[in-house]
Design a protein around this motif. Sequence first.
Motif, mmCIF file in Angstrom:
data_model
loop_
_atom_site.group_PDB
_atom_site.id
_atom_site.type_symbol
_atom_site.label_atom_id
_atom_site.label_comp_id
_atom_site.label_asym_id
_atom_site.label_seq_id
_atom_site.Cartn_x
_atom_site.Cartn_y
_atom_site.Cartn_z
ATOM 1 N N TYR A 17 -0.162 -1.073 -0.130
ATOM 2 C CA TYR A 17 0.011 -0.275 0.193
ATOM 3 C C TYR A 17 1.162 1.256 0.099
ATOM 4 O O TYR A 17 0.439 2.336 -0.815
ATOM 5 C CB TYR A 17 -1.036 0.116 0.976
ATOM 6 C CG TYR A 17 -1.805 1.273 1.360
ATOM 7 C CD1 TYR A 17 -2.917 1.124 0.349
ATOM 8 C CD2 TYR A 17 -1.298 2.227 2.146
ATOM 9 C CE1 TYR A 17 -3.592 2.535 -0.336
ATOM 10 C CE2 TYR A 17 -2.294 3.726 2.351
ATOM 11 C CZ TYR A 17 -3.622 3.384 1.553
ATOM 12 O OH TYR A 17 -4.410 5.180 0.727
ATOM 13 N N GLN A 18 1.673 1.428 0.689
ATOM 14 C CA GLN A 18 2.475 2.981 1.296
ATOM 15 C C GLN A 18 3.291 3.153 -0.281
ATOM 16 O O GLN A 18 3.059 4.064 -0.680
ATOM 17 C CB GLN A 18 3.347 2.349 1.884
ATOM 18 C CG GLN A 18 2.797 2.290 3.332
ATOM 19 C CD GLN A 18 2.310 3.502 3.178
ATOM 20 O OE1 GLN A 18 1.888 4.984 3.822
ATOM 21 N NE2 GLN A 18 0.497 3.459 4.631
ATOM 22 N N LYS A 21 0.794 3.624 -2.745
ATOM 23 C CA LYS A 21 0.253 5.111 -2.861
ATOM 24 C C LYS A 21 1.349 6.220 -3.173
ATOM 25 O O LYS A 21 1.207 7.069 -3.448
ATOM 26 C CB LYS A 21 0.155 5.379 -0.641
ATOM 27 C CG LYS A 21 -0.334 6.626 -1.000
ATOM 28 C CD LYS A 21 -0.470 6.873 0.816
ATOM 29 C CE LYS A 21 -1.276 8.331 1.583
ATOM 30 N NZ LYS A 21 -1.405 8.399 2.576
ATOM 31 N N GLU A 35 -8.882 8.306 2.068
ATOM 32 C CA GLU A 35 -8.008 7.824 2.464
ATOM 33 C C GLU A 35 -8.819 7.227 3.895
ATOM 34 O O GLU A 35 -9.297 7.477 4.545
ATOM 35 C CB GLU A 35 -6.582 8.366 2.456
ATOM 36 C CG GLU A 35 -6.067 6.657 3.401
ATOM 37 C CD GLU A 35 -4.610 6.690 3.662
ATOM 38 O OE1 GLU A 35 -3.248 6.503 3.403
ATOM 39 O OE2 GLU A 35 -4.381 8.184 4.273
ATOM 40 N N PHE A 37 -9.400 3.100 6.319
ATOM 41 C CA PHE A 37 -8.123 1.949 6.930
ATOM 42 C C PHE A 37 -9.531 1.423 7.140
ATOM 43 O O PHE A 37 -10.134 1.436 8.202
ATOM 44 C CB PHE A 37 -7.020 1.933 7.952
ATOM 45 C CG PHE A 37 -7.096 0.563 8.536
ATOM 46 C CD1 PHE A 37 -6.338 0.286 7.104
ATOM 47 C CD2 PHE A 37 -7.282 0.668 9.573
ATOM 48 C CE1 PHE A 37 -5.074 -0.978 7.890
ATOM 49 C CE2 PHE A 37 -7.171 -1.019 9.852
ATOM 50 C CZ PHE A 37 -5.796 -1.805 8.831
ATOM 51 N N ARG A 38 -10.065 -0.299 6.287
ATOM 52 C CA ARG A 38 -11.252 -0.746 6.536
ATOM 53 C C ARG A 38 -10.649 -1.795 7.493
ATOM 54 O O ARG A 38 -10.145 -2.804 7.512
ATOM 55 C CB ARG A 38 -11.746 -1.027 5.806
ATOM 56 C CG ARG A 38 -12.384 -0.259 4.613
ATOM 57 C CD ARG A 38 -13.025 -0.718 3.412
ATOM 58 N NE ARG A 38 -11.804 -0.934 2.098
ATOM 59 C CZ ARG A 38 -12.225 -2.020 1.539
ATOM 60 N NH1 ARG A 38 -12.899 -1.790 1.155
ATOM 61 N NH2 ARG A 38 -11.033 -2.324 1.042
ATOM 62 N N GLU A 39 -10.698 -1.778 9.328
ATOM 63 C CA GLU A 39 -10.063 -2.864 10.158
ATOM 64 C C GLU A 39 -10.642 -4.517 10.378
ATOM 65 O O GLU A 39 -9.734 -4.907 9.974
ATOM 66 C CB GLU A 39 -10.313 -2.356 11.336
ATOM 67 C CG GLU A 39 -9.302 -3.077 12.192
ATOM 68 C CD GLU A 39 -9.146 -1.890 14.184
ATOM 69 O OE1 GLU A 39 -8.816 -2.944 14.667
ATOM 70 O OE2 GLU A 39 -10.182 -1.013 13.726
ATOM 71 N N SER A 43 -7.076 -3.609 5.521
ATOM 72 C CA SER A 43 -7.151 -2.586 3.765
ATOM 73 C C SER A 43 -7.387 -1.540 4.156
ATOM 74 O O SER A 43 -8.289 -1.248 4.588
ATOM 75 C CB SER A 43 -8.211 -3.788 3.206
ATOM 76 O OG SER A 43 -8.678 -3.029 1.539
ATOM 77 N N TYR A 44 -6.652 -0.982 3.467
ATOM 78 C CA TYR A 44 -7.094 0.127 3.105
ATOM 79 C C TYR A 44 -7.367 0.955 1.318
ATOM 80 O O TYR A 44 -7.675 -0.371 0.578
ATOM 81 C CB TYR A 44 -5.296 0.953 2.748
ATOM 82 C CG TYR A 44 -4.628 1.411 4.074
ATOM 83 C CD1 TYR A 44 -4.996 2.824 5.027
ATOM 84 C CD2 TYR A 44 -3.805 0.519 4.328
ATOM 85 C CE1 TYR A 44 -4.420 2.693 6.182
ATOM 86 C CE2 TYR A 44 -2.868 1.104 5.865
ATOM 87 C CZ TYR A 44 -3.647 2.230 6.298
ATOM 88 O OH TYR A 44 -3.062 2.893 7.254
ATOM 89 N N LYS A 45 -8.556 1.687 1.711
ATOM 90 C CA LYS A 45 -8.723 2.044 0.049
ATOM 91 C C LYS A 45 -8.958 3.767 0.246
ATOM 92 O O LYS A 45 -9.143 4.555 0.797
ATOM 93 C CB LYS A 45 -10.488 1.862 0.311
ATOM 94 C CG LYS A 45 -11.033 2.449 -0.955
ATOM 95 C CD LYS A 45 -12.818 1.921 -0.831
ATOM 96 C CE LYS A 45 -13.874 2.687 -1.580
ATOM 97 N NZ LYS A 45 -14.079 4.288 -1.418
ATOM 98 N N LEU A 46 -8.178 3.304 -1.066
ATOM 99 C CA LEU A 46 -7.453 5.367 -1.441
ATOM 100 C C LEU A 46 -8.843 5.696 -2.532
ATOM 101 O O LEU A 46 -8.103 4.989 -3.694
ATOM 102 C CB LEU A 46 -6.337 4.787 -1.438
ATOM 103 C CG LEU A 46 -5.234 6.797 -1.449
ATOM 104 C CD1 LEU A 46 -5.655 7.865 -0.419
ATOM 105 C CD2 LEU A 46 -4.124 6.165 -2.064
ATOM 106 N N SER A 60 -5.351 -2.053 -0.887
ATOM 107 C CA SER A 60 -4.966 -3.195 -0.296
ATOM 108 C C SER A 60 -5.371 -4.239 0.076
ATOM 109 O O SER A 60 -6.590 -3.451 1.043
ATOM 110 C CB SER A 60 -3.340 -2.325 0.688
ATOM 111 O OG SER A 60 -4.511 -2.128 1.537
#
Length: 129
Positions: A17-18, A21, A35, A37-39, A43-46, A60
Amino acid sequence: MLNLKGVHHIAIICSDYQRSKHFYTEILGLEILQEVFREERNSYKLNLALAGNYIIELFSFPDPPQRPSFPEACGLRHLAFRVDNIQEQVLALEKYGVKTEPIRVDESSNKQFTFFADPDGLPIELYEG
């Protein structure tokens, strides 16, 4: 027939992800709209925009499967961005260490184009015009 109005967004799943991004925001220059973060999914959603228009949803997920082949895998073949001067953009990518293919000319439009890859190998095209 459907009455489609345009493309709303393109979803991309990345492995780091980083790194992705950084690539999409610092190298390609896309703007961050949101941005999250779905704990529950780890998963991240950007949400990313180009010229104020929402275009990419970068996800991610833990251990996503690899792309089955390159570049002719079934599914999304590549993402293309329109540019005014392809040589300038290739030089800008080179400053970030991003390698591009040799510039080619589209036989049907006589326009120049080239390809490079995102951090996960997703083909990205720059198309002049």
